[in-house]
Structure formats: structure tokens, C-alpha cells
Design an enzyme around this catalytic site. Structure first.
Site, PDB file in Angstrom:
ATOM      1  N   GLU A 264       8.392  -2.821  -0.374  1.00  0.00           N
ATOM      2  CA  GLU A 264       7.833  -2.116   1.124  1.00  0.00           C
ATOM      3  C   GLU A 264       8.236  -3.559   1.556  1.00  0.00           C
ATOM      4  OE1 GLU A 264       3.325  -2.313   0.864  1.00  0.00           O
ATOM      5  OE2 GLU A 264       3.214  -2.229  -1.892  1.00  0.00           O
ATOM      6  N   GLU A 318      -3.002   5.321   7.581  1.00  0.00           N
ATOM      7  CA  GLU A 318      -3.812   6.300   6.703  1.00  0.00           C
ATOM      8  C   GLU A 318      -5.624   5.392   7.191  1.00  0.00           C
ATOM      9  OE1 GLU A 318      -3.101   5.256   2.209  1.00  0.00           O
ATOM     10  OE2 GLU A 318      -0.925   4.646   3.831  1.00  0.00           O
ATOM     11  N   LYS A 321      -8.531   2.979   4.987  1.00  0.00           N
ATOM     12  CA  LYS A 321      -7.868   1.829   4.935  1.00  0.00           C
ATOM     13  C   LYS A 321      -8.685   1.327   4.873  1.00  0.00           C
ATOM     14  CE  LYS A 321      -3.823   0.632   2.987  1.00  0.00           C
ATOM     15  NZ  LYS A 321      -2.500  -0.264   2.736  1.00  0.00           N
ATOM     16  N   GLU A 327      -3.734  -2.404   9.318  1.00  0.00           N
ATOM     17  CA  GLU A 327      -3.635  -1.936   7.730  1.00  0.00           C
ATOM     18  C   GLU A 327      -3.939  -0.514   8.206  1.00  0.00           C
ATOM     19  OE1 GLU A 327      -3.987  -2.998   4.682  1.00  0.00           O
ATOM     20  OE2 GLU A 327      -3.472  -4.764   5.112  1.00  0.00           O
TER      21      GLU A 327
END
Length: 497
Positions: A264, A318, A321, A327
Site C-alpha cells: 500500500e 470509498e 470508510k 480516508e
């Protein structure tokens, strides 16, 4: 005879350059959202962008089915909440591997299993003790099914598991985790021929230390670099320094033979007021320059011969999240499959030949850096037309640049200095670059519906001499003025107005 010998040496030298190993770029496909396209559409998107590797955070059946026969390699995950069951029950692991791996392999190219995610991090938790035992039972299940030679087992660790990361040469793991977790895990990786998975986020270091860490250093932009006081190596990016800190930590425990993959890394395109540096421009710069660095460079200063292999976080924004705004804003794409900003994700994309997603109907608004951010402030970049673009699209771009765009297209008119060679690619390149330079090389000014790309090397204006000159200078570690064979006659491309 002497010239023939030199030419033979030249060919051999360039061949050696051409075969140098490059790294790979994959993407994390997170799904903590209620508005994402179905997996089959996602696979189409990945293929359209030349993405050959993807990592997911579970073993979802719909995703693995959609990836079948796509040619895309996938890393699947045994979720954190299942580690205790896997660690304590071999039959559980046997059943999990049968249902989540063997059922789909080899049609779905599963290349690795991630045991949990960031269980090994800053602090020891109740789950930490299950990581290595779970790795061993999953490995045993793969052995039973004769899948162990093709599928590796590892566990993504957070870089916060380092007790020291600066300077990179002083990298070391937290002492309270070394004997209980780190050494057993590294032993397992060595015994099975696997590699360490590590999550690396320069954004967090910059956010918390923006007064002392250079933004250019964090984004792979031009900067003086930082000399490591321990090994004398000069680091030009925070990312490379952090990766080498992990390598140094492994070396300190005599695991120099192990490799790592960055499972990541990324940069958010939006954040809260306190999240310094979170912006669309910085996200495009970091991820675009990361791709260029990985696909065109060697390894890190400490491990120059080990290609960098990374997975960008993440494919989509997203919306479900939890946590700070950042985030929910790491995505390269919106859920409607439009880009948040334009960067290449493959070698083909770096060359300006990648097609945009079919659903991306508006490409003028997002930031467009195409990995060429690092030189933009100095003026040493050029906007070039892709030789593989459709003629109709090139003509439309040329017409816009010379018309509404206000580019200086006089030099490419008949009998003018840049008319020859009389080709659409050459004329479009001149017009695109004129527009790009007049716009001060701002983000988004070198796109032209995906038919353009930013080059950090000047267009060649002669045929053979600069080619030899480039090679001679490269051999002697000097700067060069032209790479490749001429495509633009004697026409000089400006770098500013």
C-alpha cells in the site's frame, strides 16, 4: 575498423540499458462503499488502464470470478478477524484455502495471500500472536494442494512497526516485537521463498512534520535530496528513504536476502483542515511520479538492483470508510469510473498510449499530470503527441490548439521552419507543446483527449549525431540534450514564452 568497434560497443551498451529490470505497479481494490460499479465493470476498467496487478482485502467470490481469465494477478487477504481460527485449527485453513483459493485458481491468477492487514504495526495487540501461526497453517494447506510453488504467503506490516526509521540506514524494528513476531515471520518468509509486504505512506510523515520535511521531497519532485549520515547515500524521495529503512531493519537482523513489496502507498486528494498536504494536485504529483519512478527507475539507493514493486491505494474513493476525510479520498477513480486526476498506470500509459476509460466523458476538469510533475516548475518538460493516437483525435487536438487554444502554429505552416516533416504527429506535437508552454505547463494543459503526454526529454531535432552524443555523454555521466532518433527535422521546440 575503430568506428565499427565503437558502433558495436554502442549497440551492446544500449542493449544493456534496454533490458534493465523495471518494477511493477498494482492497485488496491477496496470496496468500503455503497456506490461502486460491479466487479465485472471494475475488471474492464483495470484492463483499459493496463493494470496487471490488483490486491483485495478479502476473497470475495464475485471479485475473484470476475477476474478469471482476465490476465490480472491478484493478492487476496485472509481478514484479521479470521486469523485466530486459522492459527488454531489446520482444518479451518484447509477449508478456507479450498473454498477461496483452489476453487478459483488457476483461471484467476492468485499470486499471493496476505495474512491479515497491518496486524504487525506500532503496538502488539491480542491478534498479533496469531499472524505467524496463521501463515504456517495456510502455507501447509497450499502444500497439500500443491499450490505452494505458485502462491506466496505473507502479511502486510505497517511501517510504524519500525522503532527507528531516520536516517534510513538506522532503520530497526520495535524491540518488543523482534523476538515474538518479527524474527519468526522473517524466518517463515525465508523458508518459503516469500517476501515481506509493507505499507508505506509518506503522506503521514509529511502531514505530521510539514515544517521540517520538504513537500517536493515527499512528492518525488526536484529537490536537493537528503544525505543519509549513516551510509552516505543521497535520497531524492521520502518514499525511497522509508523503504530503505525497512531494508535496513531486516539487514540489522541478518535477513539481507529477503525482498519486499510495497502493498500500500498513496496520497489523498482531499482531507480535513489539519491534514496538511491532502489535495488533488499533490495526490496527482505523488502517484504520477511514483508510477514513473517505479516503471523507469531501478531500485532504491540501498537496493539498486531490486526493482520496486508497489500497489497504489486505492482504485476508488470509498464513501463508507470511517475516520478523517482523507480516508474516503485516496481513490484514483470516482465510483462512476471517471478519474479523480489523470496519471498513467502502466508503461503504455507513460508513453501516452493508454486509452481513457469508456465512461470517462469529461477529461478537461481533473488534474492531468501523467507522472511528469517533477520537472514542471523548472520548465524542462515538453508536451508531445502520442504516435499511437487515432488520426482523427490528433487532428481535433491540433485544430483546437491552433484555434481556440491560441498556440503559435505559424512555424508548422507550409514552407515555414517546422513544416517538415509534414506529418500529423509532428505538427500536433509542435502545436500541443506551444499550447502547453503558453499555459505555463499547468496541470491539465497537456492532455488533448488522451492523445498527449508530458516528456522530460527534449524532442530530437537531428538524426544520428545527437544519438551518439547522448550515448557518449551517458557513458561519462554527463547531461544530454536528445534521446532517440529525430522526428522533427530541424525544428526547435520552445520551453517557455
Amino acid at each position: 575498423m575503430a568506428s565499427l568497434s565503437f558502433f558495436s560497443f554502442l549497440i551492446l551498451f544500449l542493449s544493456a540499458i534496454a533490458v534493465s529490470d523495471a518494477g511493477s505497479v498494482g492497485i488496491n481494490y477496496g470496496r468500503v462503499a455503497d456506490n461502486l460499479p460491479p466487479p465485472d465493470k471494475v475488471v474492464q476498467l483495470l484492463k483499459s488502464q493496463g493494470v496487471a496487478k490488483v490486491k483485495i482485502f478479502d476473497s470475495d467470490s464475485a471479485v475473484l470470478t470476475a477476474l478469471a481469465n482476465s490476465g490480472i494477478s491478484v493478492v487476496v487477504c485472509l481478514p484479521n478477524e479470521q486469523l485466530a481460527s486459522a492459527a488454531n485449527d489446520q482444518s479451518f485453513s484447509d477449508g478456507w484455502v479450498q473454498a477461496n483459493i483452489a476453487k478459483y485458481y488457476p483461471a484467476t491468477k492468485i499470486e499471493a495471500i496476505a495474512i491479515g492487514n497491518e496486524v504487525i504495526a506500532e503496538n502488539i495487540t491480542d491478534t498479533t500472536k496469531f499472524v505467524v501461526p496463521a501463515m504456517k497453517t495456510i502455507q501447509a494447506s497450499l502444500v497439500k494442494l500443491k499450490l505452494d510453488s505458485n502462491i506466496k504467503v505473507s502479511s502486510p506490516v505497517a511501517i510504524s512497526c519500525l522503532g527507528n526509521s531516520y536516517p534510513a540506514s538506522a532503520g530497526s524494528f520495535k524491540t518488543d516485537q523482534v523476538q515474538s513476531t518479527i524474527i519468526p515471520m522473517l524466518d517463515f518468509l525465508r523458508e518459503t521463498g516469500s517476501y515481506l509486504m509493507v505499507n508505506v505512506y509518506p503522506f503521514f510523515a509529511y502531514k505530521d512534520n510539514s515544517k521540517t520535511i520538504s513537500l517536493d521531497y515527499s512528492l518525488f519532485k526536484d529537490n536537493p535530496g537528503v544525505v543519509d549520515s549513516g551510509n552516505g547515500l543521497r535520497y531524492k524521495s521520502l518514499f525511497e528513504a522509508q523503504v530503505d529503512a525497512v531494508y535496513a531493519a531486516m539487514s540489522a537482523l541478518t535477513y539481507d536476502d529477503l525482498k519486499l513489496v510495497v502493498t500500500e502507498t498513496g496520497w489523498p486528494s482531499a482531507g480535513d483542515a489539519a491534514e496538511v498536504g491532502a489535495s488533488q494536485e499533490n495526490a496527482a504529483a505523488y502517484n504520477g511520479n511514483l508510477v514513473r519512478r517505479v516503471l523507469t527507475g531501478n531500485g532504491t539507493p540501498l537496493r539498486p538492483n531490486d526493482p520496486l514493486n508497489v500497489y497504489i491505494f486505492a482504485l476508488f474513493n470509498e464513501n463508507q470508510k470511517p475516520g478523517p476525510t482523507s480516508e474516503r479520498n485516496y481513490g484514483l477513480f470516482y465510483p462512476n469510473e471517471q478519474r479523480v486526476y489523470n496519471i498513467p498506470l502502466s508503461q503504455k500509459g507513460l508513453n501516452g498510449n493508454q486509452s481513457p476509460p469508456a465512461s470517462n466523458v469529461n477529461q478537461t476538469a481533473p488534474v492531468n499530470n501523467w507522472g511528469g510533475v517533477s520537472k514542471a516548475t523548472s520548465g524542462q518538460t515538453w508536451c508531445m503527441a502520442s504516435p499511437n493516437a487515432e488520426a482523427e483525435e490528433l487532428q481535433e487536438g491540433l485544430d483546437y490548439a491552433c484555434g481556440e487554444g491560441g498556440a503559435d502554429c505559424g512555424p508548422i505552416q507550409p514552407n515555414a521552419a517546422c513544416y517538415n516533416p509534414n506529418s500529423l504527429v509532428a505538427h500536433a506535437s509542435y502545436a500541443y507543446n506551444s499550447y502547453y508552454q503558453k499555459k505555463a505547463r499547468v496541470s491539465g494543459s497537456c492532455f488533448f483527449s488522451g492523445t498527449a503526454y508530458v516528456s522530460t526529454q527534449p524532442p530530437c531535432t537531428y538524426f544520428f549525431y545527437p544519438f551518439i552524443l547522448f550515448t557518449f555523454k551517458l557513458i561519462h555521466s554527463c547531461s544530454f540534450s536528445c534521446l532517440g532518433f529525430a522526428a522533427f527535422g530541424n525544428c526547435q521546440f520552445p520551453t517557455g514564452y
